[in-house]
Write an enzyme that holds these catalytic residues in place. Structure first.
Site, PDB file in Angstrom:
ATOM      1  N   ASP A 127       0.746  -1.303   0.006  1.00  0.00           N
ATOM      2  CA  ASP A 127      -0.099   0.112   0.032  1.00  0.00           C
ATOM      3  C   ASP A 127       1.023   1.482  -0.039  1.00  0.00           C
ATOM      4  O   ASP A 127       2.167   1.334   0.407  1.00  0.00           O
ATOM      5  CB  ASP A 127      -0.810   0.130   1.170  1.00  0.00           C
ATOM      6  CG  ASP A 127      -2.301   1.135   1.097  1.00  0.00           C
ATOM      7  OD1 ASP A 127      -2.168   1.351  -0.025  1.00  0.00           O
ATOM      8  OD2 ASP A 127      -2.907   1.229   2.088  1.00  0.00           O
ATOM      9  N   ASN A 175       1.162   3.511  -2.952  1.00  0.00           N
ATOM     10  CA  ASN A 175       1.776   3.927  -4.411  1.00  0.00           C
ATOM     11  C   ASN A 175       1.439   5.407  -4.705  1.00  0.00           C
ATOM     12  O   ASN A 175       2.123   6.072  -5.049  1.00  0.00           O
ATOM     13  CB  ASN A 175       1.399   2.917  -5.321  1.00  0.00           C
ATOM     14  CG  ASN A 175       1.851   1.421  -5.238  1.00  0.00           C
ATOM     15  OD1 ASN A 175       2.780   1.173  -4.577  1.00  0.00           O
ATOM     16  ND2 ASN A 175       1.442   0.439  -5.926  1.00  0.00           N
ATOM     17  N   GLY A 176      -0.123   5.632  -4.360  1.00  0.00           N
ATOM     18  CA  GLY A 176      -0.532   6.711  -4.847  1.00  0.00           C
ATOM     19  C   GLY A 176       0.091   7.918  -4.014  1.00  0.00           C
ATOM     20  O   GLY A 176       0.538   8.954  -4.615  1.00  0.00           O
ATOM     21  N   TRP A 216       2.918   7.878  -2.565  1.00  0.00           N
ATOM     22  CA  TRP A 216       4.314   8.101  -2.858  1.00  0.00           C
ATOM     23  C   TRP A 216       4.551   9.080  -4.385  1.00  0.00           C
ATOM     24  O   TRP A 216       5.426   9.737  -4.120  1.00  0.00           O
ATOM     25  CB  TRP A 216       4.955   6.722  -3.188  1.00  0.00           C
ATOM     26  CG  TRP A 216       6.245   6.502  -3.507  1.00  0.00           C
ATOM     27  CD1 TRP A 216       7.484   6.474  -2.813  1.00  0.00           C
ATOM     28  CD2 TRP A 216       6.976   6.618  -5.032  1.00  0.00           C
ATOM     29  NE1 TRP A 216       8.708   6.352  -3.284  1.00  0.00           N
ATOM     30  CE2 TRP A 216       8.452   6.447  -4.612  1.00  0.00           C
ATOM     31  CE3 TRP A 216       6.623   6.927  -6.192  1.00  0.00           C
ATOM     32  CZ2 TRP A 216       9.243   6.732  -5.978  1.00  0.00           C
ATOM     33  CZ3 TRP A 216       7.420   6.864  -7.165  1.00  0.00           C
ATOM     34  CH2 TRP A 216       8.799   6.783  -6.858  1.00  0.00           C
ATOM     35  N   ARG A 254      -0.884   9.338  -9.738  1.00  0.00           N
ATOM     36  CA  ARG A 254      -0.942   8.037  -9.225  1.00  0.00           C
ATOM     37  C   ARG A 254       0.008   7.023  -9.796  1.00  0.00           C
ATOM     38  O   ARG A 254       0.846   5.956  -9.275  1.00  0.00           O
ATOM     39  CB  ARG A 254      -2.196   7.606  -8.495  1.00  0.00           C
ATOM     40  CG  ARG A 254      -2.675   8.633  -7.806  1.00  0.00           C
ATOM     41  CD  ARG A 254      -4.520   8.129  -7.483  1.00  0.00           C
ATOM     42  NE  ARG A 254      -4.457   6.690  -6.948  1.00  0.00           N
ATOM     43  CZ  ARG A 254      -4.377   6.481  -5.430  1.00  0.00           C
ATOM     44  NH1 ARG A 254      -4.119   7.514  -4.626  1.00  0.00           N
ATOM     45  NH2 ARG A 254      -4.342   5.434  -5.223  1.00  0.00           N
ATOM     46  N   HIS A 291       2.330   3.451  -9.084  1.00  0.00           N
ATOM     47  CA  HIS A 291       2.442   2.030  -9.454  1.00  0.00           C
ATOM     48  C   HIS A 291       3.418   1.514 -10.084  1.00  0.00           C
ATOM     49  O   HIS A 291       3.762   0.285  -9.864  1.00  0.00           O
ATOM     50  CB  HIS A 291       0.795   1.676 -10.031  1.00  0.00           C
ATOM     51  CG  HIS A 291      -0.174   2.230  -9.313  1.00  0.00           C
ATOM     52  ND1 HIS A 291      -0.503   1.851  -7.982  1.00  0.00           N
ATOM     53  CD2 HIS A 291      -1.506   2.845  -9.828  1.00  0.00           C
ATOM     54  CE1 HIS A 291      -1.405   2.341  -7.717  1.00  0.00           C
ATOM     55  NE2 HIS A 291      -2.296   3.085  -8.511  1.00  0.00           N
ATOM     56  N   SER A 323      -7.737  -5.649  -5.152  1.00  0.00           N
ATOM     57  CA  SER A 323      -8.885  -5.980  -4.509  1.00  0.00           C
ATOM     58  C   SER A 323     -10.223  -5.920  -5.191  1.00  0.00           C
ATOM     59  O   SER A 323     -10.277  -5.295  -6.027  1.00  0.00           O
ATOM     60  CB  SER A 323      -8.929  -5.154  -3.085  1.00  0.00           C
ATOM     61  OG  SER A 323      -9.543  -3.971  -3.318  1.00  0.00           O
ATOM     62  N   GLU A 376     -12.596  -4.364  -4.341  1.00  0.00           N
ATOM     63  CA  GLU A 376     -13.081  -2.940  -4.109  1.00  0.00           C
ATOM     64  C   GLU A 376     -12.040  -2.121  -5.022  1.00  0.00           C
ATOM     65  O   GLU A 376     -12.624  -0.997  -5.065  1.00  0.00           O
ATOM     66  CB  GLU A 376     -12.739  -2.522  -2.674  1.00  0.00           C
ATOM     67  CG  GLU A 376     -13.981  -3.340  -1.633  1.00  0.00           C
ATOM     68  CD  GLU A 376     -13.786  -4.805  -1.337  1.00  0.00           C
ATOM     69  OE1 GLU A 376     -12.510  -5.114  -1.369  1.00  0.00           O
ATOM     70  OE2 GLU A 376     -14.478  -5.653  -1.649  1.00  0.00           O
ATOM     71  N   ARG A 411     -11.800   2.511  -8.374  1.00  0.00           N
ATOM     72  CA  ARG A 411     -10.938   3.626  -8.757  1.00  0.00           C
ATOM     73  C   ARG A 411     -11.228   4.120 -10.345  1.00  0.00           C
ATOM     74  O   ARG A 411     -12.111   3.658 -10.897  1.00  0.00           O
ATOM     75  CB  ARG A 411      -9.435   3.157  -8.722  1.00  0.00           C
ATOM     76  CG  ARG A 411      -9.254   2.776  -7.323  1.00  0.00           C
ATOM     77  CD  ARG A 411      -7.848   2.263  -7.051  1.00  0.00           C
ATOM     78  NE  ARG A 411      -7.523   2.112  -5.483  1.00  0.00           N
ATOM     79  CZ  ARG A 411      -6.310   2.188  -4.938  1.00  0.00           C
ATOM     80  NH1 ARG A 411      -5.233   2.438  -5.711  1.00  0.00           N
ATOM     81  NH2 ARG A 411      -6.441   1.944  -3.449  1.00  0.00           N
ATOM     82  N   LEU A 462      10.007 -20.948  -4.631  1.00  0.00           N
ATOM     83  CA  LEU A 462       8.988 -20.201  -3.976  1.00  0.00           C
ATOM     84  C   LEU A 462       7.458 -19.913  -4.484  1.00  0.00           C
ATOM     85  O   LEU A 462       7.193 -20.167  -5.722  1.00  0.00           O
ATOM     86  CB  LEU A 462       9.563 -18.743  -4.134  1.00  0.00           C
ATOM     87  CG  LEU A 462       8.541 -17.613  -3.619  1.00  0.00           C
ATOM     88  CD1 LEU A 462       8.434 -17.402  -2.002  1.00  0.00           C
ATOM     89  CD2 LEU A 462       8.843 -16.267  -4.006  1.00  0.00           C
ATOM     90  N   GLU A 514       0.907 -13.044  12.519  1.00  0.00           N
ATOM     91  CA  GLU A 514       1.646 -11.659  13.141  1.00  0.00           C
ATOM     92  C   GLU A 514       1.405 -10.796  12.200  1.00  0.00           C
ATOM     93  O   GLU A 514       1.722 -10.866  10.924  1.00  0.00           O
ATOM     94  CB  GLU A 514       3.020 -12.178  13.438  1.00  0.00           C
ATOM     95  CG  GLU A 514       3.430 -13.200  14.444  1.00  0.00           C
ATOM     96  CD  GLU A 514       2.705 -12.901  15.784  1.00  0.00           C
ATOM     97  OE1 GLU A 514       2.925 -11.538  16.144  1.00  0.00           O
ATOM     98  OE2 GLU A 514       2.336 -13.842  16.760  1.00  0.00           O
TER      99      GLU A 514
HETATM  100  C1  IPE Z   1      -5.424  -2.638  -0.222  1.00  0.00           C
HETATM  101  O1  IPE Z   1      -5.283  -1.418  -0.506  1.00  0.00           O
HETATM  102  C2  IPE Z   1      -5.553  -3.351  -1.345  1.00  0.00           C
HETATM  103  C3  IPE Z   1      -4.086  -3.588  -2.144  1.00  0.00           C
HETATM  104  C4  IPE Z   1      -3.019  -3.298  -1.628  1.00  0.00           C
HETATM  105  C5  IPE Z   1      -4.313  -4.408  -3.472  1.00  0.00           C
HETATM  106  P1  IPE Z   1      -6.056  -0.208  -0.559  1.00  0.00           P
HETATM  107  O2  IPE Z   1      -5.369   0.955  -0.707  1.00  0.00           O
HETATM  108  O3  IPE Z   1      -6.975  -0.575  -1.470  1.00  0.00           O
HETATM  109  O4  IPE Z   1      -7.054  -0.261   0.780  1.00  0.00           O
HETATM  110  P2  IPE Z   1      -7.643   0.746   1.495  1.00  0.00           P
HETATM  111  O5  IPE Z   1      -8.995   1.348   0.604  1.00  0.00           O
HETATM  112  O6  IPE Z   1      -7.041   1.763   2.194  1.00  0.00           O
HETATM  113  O7  IPE Z   1      -8.390  -0.091   2.687  1.00  0.00           O
HETATM  114  C1  IPE Z   2      -1.608   0.293  -3.491  1.00  0.00           C
HETATM  115  O1  IPE Z   2      -1.205   1.552  -3.439  1.00  0.00           O
HETATM  116  C2  IPE Z   2      -1.748  -0.306  -4.725  1.00  0.00           C
HETATM  117  C3  IPE Z   2      -3.137  -0.839  -5.119  1.00  0.00           C
HETATM  118  C4  IPE Z   2      -4.000  -0.703  -4.218  1.00  0.00           C
HETATM  119  C5  IPE Z   2      -3.295  -1.320  -6.248  1.00  0.00           C
HETATM  120  P1  IPE Z   2      -2.288   2.673  -3.520  1.00  0.00           P
HETATM  121  O2  IPE Z   2      -2.764   3.016  -4.883  1.00  0.00           O
HETATM  122  O3  IPE Z   2      -3.673   2.204  -2.753  1.00  0.00           O
HETATM  123  O4  IPE Z   2      -1.858   3.874  -2.863  1.00  0.00           O
HETATM  124  P2  IPE Z   2      -2.495   4.976  -1.700  1.00  0.00           P
HETATM  125  O5  IPE Z   2      -3.012   4.214  -0.514  1.00  0.00           O
HETATM  126  O6  IPE Z   2      -3.467   5.710  -2.411  1.00  0.00           O
HETATM  127  O7  IPE Z   2      -1.112   5.562  -1.365  1.00  0.00           O
HETATM  128 MG    MG Z   3      -4.016   2.409  -0.481  1.00  0.00          MG
END
Ligand code: IPE
Ligand code: IPE
Ligand code: MG
Length: 252
Positions: A28, A30-31, A33, A41, A45, A73, A75, A79, A142, A218
């Site tokens: 989590d 990337n956006g 960052w 964003r 990625h 996910s 969900e 996006r 792996l 954990e």
């Molecule tokens: C969880 O991250 C899904 C992935 C890393 C693929 P999200 O960024 O989608 O999660 P929320 O929305 O912050 O809960």
């Molecule tokens: C995780 O980074 C990658 C995916 C969910 C695919 P995000 O895209 O959720 O980045 P933030 O959380 O918005 O910084």
């Molecule tokens: Mg995220």
């Protein structure tokens, strides 16, 4: 560039006696960052994919048995079209570019999630995912699980439906549905228990990831954003895990 080069010397070698067998990572941040750099964003990625290559290599070099990564996910379809399109483009690029090397390194790829239910227009991705699983299925290195169009609740409901169907067909009775039988109906069938869940970017939630499998995992949360999560950061997580006292409800 080789993914599995062994030339990089690690500064703090993790305790191999106390390595997790199965690591699951919520990649989590990337956006954020990218936004911190004034970039879109999708730039984050792209950087995230590079971080992933390093973590896969390191997991393989350390001899970790299974690595499950949360890539997309159920969900995440919420996006924007642009962001989803970019993520799916990166996915295809990743498999096109890395599959030969992953296969050479005996990595066994499994996709966790509903590939069939991906929206129209992603046929190339679906084909690439299926081909990657098929080509690497007998590999003994792996075990790399990629959670894609994955939701933990959906996975549990799907398992319940599979077992209910089998019960209706007279193949098993409700009493036959033990924890082992249930676990075998999940995408993670045959995998060791999840020992360690790592989440980057400081968020303290599971976001629908491996809900059943994390019962005694954990947790390790770091503020590091995913594109910055390098081998040293990974080693820190493994070192923290090695110090944990896992009691599983008992007294130690
Ligand atoms: C969880 O991250 C899904 C992935 C890393 C693929 P999200 O960024 O989608 O999660 P929320 O929305 O912050 O809960
Ligand atoms: C995780 O980074 C990658 C995916 C969910 C695919 P995000 O895209 O959720 O980045 P933030 O959380 O918005 O910084
Ligand atoms: Mg995220």
């Amino acid at each position: 560039m080789a993914i599995f080069g062994k030339d990089e010397q690690k500064q703090t070698a993790p305790d191999r006696e106390r390595l997790p067998r199965h690591v699951a990572i919520i990649m989590d941040g990337n956006g954020r960052w990218a936004q911190k750099r004034g970039m879109p964003r999708t730039f984050g990625h792209k950087a995230g994919v590079e971080a992933l290559r390093g973590i896969i290599r390191h997991s393989s070099d350390l001899g970790i048995e299974a690595l499950t990564i949360y890539a997309f996910s159920t969900e995440n379809w919420k996006r924007s079209v642009e962001e989803v399109g970019a993520l799916m483009g990166l996915l295809l690029e990743y498999f096109t570019r890395e599959l030969d090397e992953l296969h050479r390194e005996r990595v066994c790829i499994r996709i966790l999630g509903d590939i069939d239910a991906m929206p129209k227009g992603l046929e190339k991705q679906q084909a690439a995912l299926r081909a990657a699983m098929e080509r690497t299925k007998d590999n003994t290195g792996l075990r790399l699980n990629i959670a894609l169009n994955y939701g933990g609740r959906q996975e549990i409901v799907r398992a319940a439906q599979t077992l209910a169907r089998r019960a209706c067909a007279g193949e098993l009775s409700p009493e036959d549905i033990t924890m082992d039988v249930f676990a075998d109906a999940l995408y993670t069938r045959g995998m060791p228990e999840v020992d360690l869940v790592i989440r980057t970017s400081g968020e303290m939630r599971l976001s629908n990831f491996l809900l059943y499998q994390c019962a005694y995992a954990e947790f390790y949360v770091t503020d590091v954003l995913w594109p910055d999560f390098d081998c040293d950061a990974y080693d820190e997580a493994l070192a923290a895990y090695a110090k944990r006292n896992r009691r599983f409800g008992g007294v130690q």
